[in-house]
Design a protein around this motif. Structure first.
Motif, PDB file in Angstrom:
ATOM      1  N   ARG A   1      -6.048  -0.365  -6.944  1.00  0.00           N
ATOM      2  CA  ARG A   1      -6.093  -1.803  -6.627  1.00  0.00           C
ATOM      3  C   ARG A   1      -5.929  -2.622  -7.907  1.00  0.00           C
ATOM      4  N   VAL A   2      -5.414  -3.840  -7.764  1.00  0.00           N
ATOM      5  CA  VAL A   2      -5.295  -4.744  -8.904  1.00  0.00           C
ATOM      6  C   VAL A   2      -6.678  -5.317  -9.196  1.00  0.00           C
ATOM      7  N   ASN A   3      -7.207  -4.962 -10.369  1.00  0.00           N
ATOM      8  CA  ASN A   3      -8.537  -5.423 -10.746  1.00  0.00           C
ATOM      9  C   ASN A   3      -8.482  -6.797 -11.402  1.00  0.00           C
ATOM     10  N   ALA A   4      -7.422  -7.008 -12.221  1.00  0.00           N
ATOM     11  CA  ALA A   4      -7.293  -8.303 -12.906  1.00  0.00           C
ATOM     12  C   ALA A   4      -5.882  -8.450 -13.445  1.00  0.00           C
ATOM     13  N   VAL A   5      -5.468  -9.704 -13.648  1.00  0.00           N
ATOM     14  CA  VAL A   5      -4.178 -10.018 -14.260  1.00  0.00           C
ATOM     15  C   VAL A   5      -4.414 -11.177 -15.240  1.00  0.00           C
ATOM     16  N   GLY A   6      -3.912 -11.008 -16.461  1.00  0.00           N
ATOM     17  CA  GLY A   6      -4.089 -12.087 -17.428  1.00  0.00           C
ATOM     18  C   GLY A   6      -3.503 -11.700 -18.768  1.00  0.00           C
ATOM     19  N   THR A   7      -3.616 -12.618 -19.729  1.00  0.00           N
ATOM     20  CA  THR A   7      -3.151 -12.317 -21.088  1.00  0.00           C
ATOM     21  C   THR A   7      -4.232 -11.514 -21.813  1.00  0.00           C
ATOM     22  N   HIS A   8      -3.906 -11.050 -22.994  1.00  0.00           N
ATOM     23  CA  HIS A   8      -4.867 -10.273 -23.796  1.00  0.00           C
ATOM     24  C   HIS A   8      -6.151 -11.085 -24.012  1.00  0.00           C
ATOM     25  N   GLU A   9      -5.998 -12.340 -24.382  1.00  0.00           N
ATOM     26  CA  GLU A   9      -7.172 -13.169 -24.668  1.00  0.00           C
ATOM     27  C   GLU A   9      -8.004 -13.403 -23.406  1.00  0.00           C
ATOM     28  N   GLU A  10      -7.318 -13.669 -22.286  1.00  0.00           N
ATOM     29  CA  GLU A  10      -8.043 -13.940 -21.032  1.00  0.00           C
ATOM     30  C   GLU A  10      -8.814 -12.714 -20.562  1.00  0.00           C
TER      31      GLU A  10
ATOM     32  N   SER B   1       0.871  -1.179   0.000  1.00  0.00           N
ATOM     33  CA  SER B   1       0.000   0.000   0.000  1.00  0.00           C
ATOM     34  C   SER B   1       0.904   1.223   0.000  1.00  0.00           C
ATOM     35  N   PHE B   2       0.402   2.325  -0.580  1.00  0.00           N
ATOM     36  CA  PHE B   2       1.244   3.528  -0.651  1.00  0.00           C
ATOM     37  C   PHE B   2       0.399   4.794  -0.557  1.00  0.00           C
ATOM     38  N   SER B   3       0.954   5.768   0.176  1.00  0.00           N
ATOM     39  CA  SER B   3       0.344   7.088   0.273  1.00  0.00           C
ATOM     40  C   SER B   3       1.446   8.124   0.134  1.00  0.00           C
ATOM     41  N   TYR B   4       1.244   9.136  -0.692  1.00  0.00           N
ATOM     42  CA  TYR B   4       2.263  10.184  -0.865  1.00  0.00           C
ATOM     43  C   TYR B   4       2.484  10.960   0.426  1.00  0.00           C
ATOM     44  N   SER B   5       1.427  11.115   1.201  1.00  0.00           N
ATOM     45  CA  SER B   5       1.538  11.864   2.457  1.00  0.00           C
ATOM     46  C   SER B   5       1.959  10.979   3.622  1.00  0.00           C
TER      47      SER B   5
ATOM     48  N   LEU C   1      -4.646   6.438   0.801  1.00  0.00           N
ATOM     49  CA  LEU C   1      -3.815   5.538   0.008  1.00  0.00           C
ATOM     50  C   LEU C   1      -4.052   5.707  -1.483  1.00  0.00           C
ATOM     51  N   CYS C   2      -2.941   5.717  -2.253  1.00  0.00           N
ATOM     52  CA  CYS C   2      -3.025   5.695  -3.719  1.00  0.00           C
ATOM     53  C   CYS C   2      -3.037   4.260  -4.227  1.00  0.00           C
ATOM     54  N   LEU C   3      -2.295   3.392  -3.517  1.00  0.00           N
ATOM     55  CA  LEU C   3      -2.274   1.964  -3.826  1.00  0.00           C
ATOM     56  C   LEU C   3      -2.728   1.210  -2.582  1.00  0.00           C
TER      57      LEU C   3
ATOM     58  N   THR D   1      -7.228   6.995 -15.826  1.00  0.00           N
ATOM     59  CA  THR D   1      -6.462   8.106 -15.261  1.00  0.00           C
ATOM     60  C   THR D   1      -6.635   8.115 -13.742  1.00  0.00           C
ATOM     61  N   GLY D   2      -5.515   8.209 -13.018  1.00  0.00           N
ATOM     62  CA  GLY D   2      -5.590   8.234 -11.552  1.00  0.00           C
ATOM     63  C   GLY D   2      -5.643   6.867 -10.921  1.00  0.00           C
ATOM     64  N   SER D   3      -5.396   5.813 -11.711  1.00  0.00           N
ATOM     65  CA  SER D   3      -5.431   4.459 -11.135  1.00  0.00           C
ATOM     66  C   SER D   3      -4.086   4.063 -10.517  1.00  0.00           C
ATOM     67  N   SER D   4      -3.105   5.000 -10.517  1.00  0.00           N
ATOM     68  CA  SER D   4      -1.795   4.825  -9.853  1.00  0.00           C
ATOM     69  C   SER D   4      -0.862   3.877 -10.585  1.00  0.00           C
TER      70      SER D   4
END
Length: 578
Positions: free
Chosen positions: A546-555, A339-343, A349-351, A370-373
């Motif tokens: 936040r991580v919404n998804a991870v996968g290949t282009h097809e997935e 997790s991360f916060s600039y302040s 938190l940004c992440l 835009t703004g998804s960090s």
């Protein structure tokens, strides 16, 4: 603060000590001259003794010569010491700034750092010269001259013993009112520099939107604020000179009146002695004038010293640990509950709770709104910022365990805001490796598809790049920055939307070159175009930090709504354009 700043005197200690010592000789001779003059008048001229006149005359010439030699030597030593002190201050402050993290730079602001390294240090240089010359001369002359007046007649000395405390109290009063205003003046300098810097950096945008009037008005406000604060300072300081002059003329009138009475009525003072007292009176009052000038300069210098000291004592919040690891074995990356916060505030938190694993040599795409960090995420890898919570690992090791230079040498970043420096293309490329051969330069430029346009330039690799790369196009600038990054031979290459200004065909050629020529380098590509990441080994979708998804282009095309919407909008745009 004084102890910290004094460290910057270093090799100029000799001149710093020599200046006041030579000043002591100058002051001693100046005090001696009126005494010899009184002897010449009383024992020589009035007594008609030519031998005494001759002796006193020779002594006066010797005293004047010694005074001149001491003054010249003191001035030269003080000039060398103050200029050297300022040089070392700029060196020390600039080198400390180079160690700053982004958070440290954000704390001061770029315009404030520039002001401190220029205007503030110049003011402190002047104050330092004043300190080792006038700040020694004025008290010495005051004490010596007052002692001589007491020697001749204590009644005359009472005049100055009454005037000095009154002037001292006046100066303290002025200082207490001026010092807060000087703080505002320096802040105004920062604000004005910020306006100028922003305007010059964005001058093309200003002209294209015809916003010169708006920028003029903005500069006028910053300049006007500086003007009004300076006027306020000068209004208060304007009392200083009249106060000093009133004290000088009042003292001289009293010396004349009481001195004449002591000669004519009491016969306790001679004509030659009165002449000397007049001279010493002038010296006393000139010393007080000097002290007032020193007081003004040191008041200004005090604010400058505080600001410079703050810059020099600021320590980066990102440093190498003791017994740091100096070798990055591979380009694998792992985010564990990051997790991360600039302040630094866990509530802002940004992440949030990012968990990712990237194998060495993989091509990884990162997409998101835009703004998804997206940029924030990759900046944690070379420790541009440190994670607020969790752990980032590179090569299986916590990034905070690495030597900072070794880690950053192993991670090459091409940021959104590409920066080229004034100099030739060759010089800019060698930021990646200062010892790179011409063959190596051409190789990385071919990988980045930059060699073709460089060869078309009149001077090729010796073509001069203006500051900020204003004489090359956006796409050319991006390709030069990619080539510069490749020259580092990094374990990890991060492209932060850094092919946005090149056409899709060139983008594809660059990515293919990466696959073929640097297969063992981990490549992270942040992009807005699906075509830039669709052949990646995995694509990470970020949403709201936040991580919404991870996968290949097809997935992702089959399962992720965000990716589907981006792909559909770009396909539609492509169809419309066709």
């Amino acid at each position: 603060m004084i102890k910290q700043l004094a460290k910057s005197i270093r090799e100029y200690k000799k001149q710093t000590v020599l200046a006041p010592l030579l000043m002591l000789i100058e002051c001693g001779m100046e005090i001696l001259i009126p005494f010899l003059m009184s002897r010449l008048v009383d024992k020589g001229v009035n007594a008609g003794d030519m031998r005494t006149i001759l002796i006193m005359g020779v002594l006066l010439l010797l005293a004047a010569g010694c005074s001149m030699a001491g003054g010249i030597g003191s001035a030269r030593a003080a000039a060398t010491a103050s200029a050297g002190f300022a040089k070392n201050l700029r060196h020390d402050a600039f080198y400390n700034v180079q160690e700053f993290s982004f958070a440290n730079i954000d704390k001061f602001s770029t315009s404030s750092i520039v002001t401190r390294l220029t205007t503030d240090i110049t003011m402190l240089q002047n104050a330092f010269m004043m300190l080792i010359r006038m700040a020694f001369r004025a008290p010495l002359m005051l004490i010596f001259s007052l002692s001589m007046v007491i020697h001749y007649n204590w009644k005359l000395a009472i005049i100055f013993l009454c005037v000095i405390p009154l002037l001292g109290g006046g100066m303290i009063f002025l200082a207490s009112h001026v010092f807060p205003l000087f703080k505002r003046v320096f802040t105004n300098y920062d604000n004005m520099n910020a306006v100028v810097q922003e305007n010059l950096r964005g001058v093309r945008v200003v002209k294209s939107f015809v916003r010169q009037d708006f920028e003029n008005e903005k500069f006028g406000k910053a300049s006007g604020s500086l003007f009004h604060n300076f006027v306020s300072v000068e209004k208060i300081m304007s009392f200083n000179m009249p106060m000093m002059q009133f004290a000088i003329y009042t003292s001289l009138i009293l010396v004349s009146w009481i001195g004449a009475k002591l000669i004519v009525v009491d016969h306790s003072l001679t004509t030659g002695e009165l002449m000397s007292v007049y001279t010493y009176s002038t010296m006393i009052l000139m010393s007080l004038m000097m002290l007032s000038m020193v007081f003004v300069q040191i008041t200004m210098g005090r604010n400058a010293a505080q600001r410079i000291n703050a810059l020099m004592t600021e320590k980066s919040d990102i440093t190498s640990p003791p017994l740091a690891i100096t070798e990055v074995t591979d380009g694998s990356i792992e985010f564990q509950n990051v997790s991360f916060s600039y302040s630094g505030d866990p509530e802002k938190l940004c992440l949030s709770d990012v968990n990712l694993k990237i194998n060495s040599g993989e091509v990884v795409g990162i997409m998101g709104g835009t703004g998804s960090s997206k940029s924030t995420l990759v900046q944690l890898i070379p420790r541009i910022y440190d994670a607020t919570a969790g752990t980032v690992r590179v090569g299986g090791v916590d990034v905070r365990s690495y030597d900072l230079k070794s880690l950053r040498d192993s991670v090459a970043m091409v940021l959104q805001k590409n920066v080229l420096f004034s100099g030739t293309i060759r010089e800019n490329l060698r930021w990646g490796d200062e010892n790179a051969t011409d063959e190596e330069l051409k190789r990385v430029c071919k990988l980045a598809c930059a060699d073709e346009f460089i060869q078309e330039m009149p001077d090729g690799y010796d073509t001069y790049i203006e500051q900020g790369g204003t004489n090359v196009s956006g796409g050319q600038k991006q390709r030069l920055c990619i080539a510069r990054a490749l020259l580092k031979k990094p374990r990890i290459l991060i492209l932060d939307d850094s092919t946005s200004a090149v056409d899709t065909a060139t983008d594809a050629r660059i990515r293919q070159a990466f696959r073929d020529e640097i297969p063992h380098t981990t490549k992270i590509i942040i992009a807005q175009r699906v075509s830039s990441v669709q052949d990646a080994d995995k694509i990470i979708i970020l949403d709201g930090g936040r991580v919404n998804a991870v996968g290949t282009h097809e997935e992702l095309l089959a399962t992720n709504k965000i990716y589907q919407e981006v792909y559909a909008s770009q396909q539609k745009g492509g169809d419309d354009n066709g």
